[in-house]
Design an enzyme around this catalytic site. Structure first.
Site: not given
Ligand code: ITT
Length: 213
Positions: A167, A190, A169, A195, A71
């Site tokens: 994808f 990335k 933001y 995160h 999530d």
């Protein structure tokens, strides 16, 4: 490690989770390939942790296998942490920073979400446009054992979309220490600082410290 089912329906997340976890020798399969029916899991939680657990637990029950859920979302400081857990539904979720351009559709797409966010932050100077991506990865085992890990990446938002990679933001988020957005930076970069990468690395460390049957 046995095969692990990924609870997500988001194809971009699957690609990233597979790329990151393949480096630690985890074998991830998407929920549809694990025979899980195409049901919607309502994300009724108020935190990333709650929603991540709900998705992992429900898909573990349907697959009978070890399951992980992600999530995630973008937390923007100058608008009180929005869109946060509502990141996927930002442009259309009733009452979440309503704006006159909202169309009231059920699902919002990336373009609508980004334009809503850009309208809300356009008058803030760059140094106040600080934000972080958050990902909470939860692993639930068939016996109910649960491990969760939170990862973040700090950055700033720019006022126009840049780059066609990633994808969500990504085209408006510049990670700290770089001068390009996640939409412009290579996927490998990335996937080494995101995160999601940080959460999965922490999950791996936690797994090394427990015994799995
Ligand atoms: P699942 O629930 O099926 O996993 P979802 O896309 O609905 O898919 P979330 O509820 O976790 O997942 O919402 C995550 C949203 O946060 C996502 O749709 C993007 O808008 C944003 N987001 C998360 N990680 C991102 C990333 O790496 N880059 C850009 N945007 C991201």
């Amino acid at each position: 490690m046995k095969t692990i089912v990924a609870a997500t329906k988001n194809k971009h997340k699957i690609v990233e989770i597979e790329a990151i976890t393949s480096q630690f020798g985890m074998n991830i399969i998407p929920r549809d390939e694990a025979g899980v029916p195409d049901v919607e899991i309502p994300e009724t939680g108020k935190t990333f942790e709650e929603n991540s657990y709900i998705k992992a637990y429900e898909i573990m029950k349907l697959s009978g296998q070890i399951t992980i859920a992600d999530d995630s979302g973008l937390v923007v400081d100058c608008i009180d942490g929005a869109p946060g857990v509502y990141s996927a539904r930002f442009a259309t979720f009733p009452g979440i920073w309503p704006d006159e351009n909202d169309e009231g559709e059920e699902d919002s797409d990336d373009r609508d979400n980004n334009s809503k966010l850009l309208r809300l932050i356009k008058d803030f100077p760059y140094e106040e446009r600080t934000a972080r991506f958050v990902s909470v990865i939860t692993m639930v085992f068939p016996d109910g054992k649960t491990i969760a890990a939170r990862g973040t990446v700090e950055g700033h938002l720019v006022l126009e979309e840049r780059g066609g990679g990633g994808f969500g933001y990504d085209p408006i988020f510049i990670p700290l220490g770089y001068d390009k957005t996640f939409g412009e930076l290579p996927a490998e970069l990335k996937n080494s600082i995101s995160h999601r990468a940080n959460a999965l690395k922490m999950l791996k460390e936690k797994l090394e410290n427990i015994t799995i049957d």
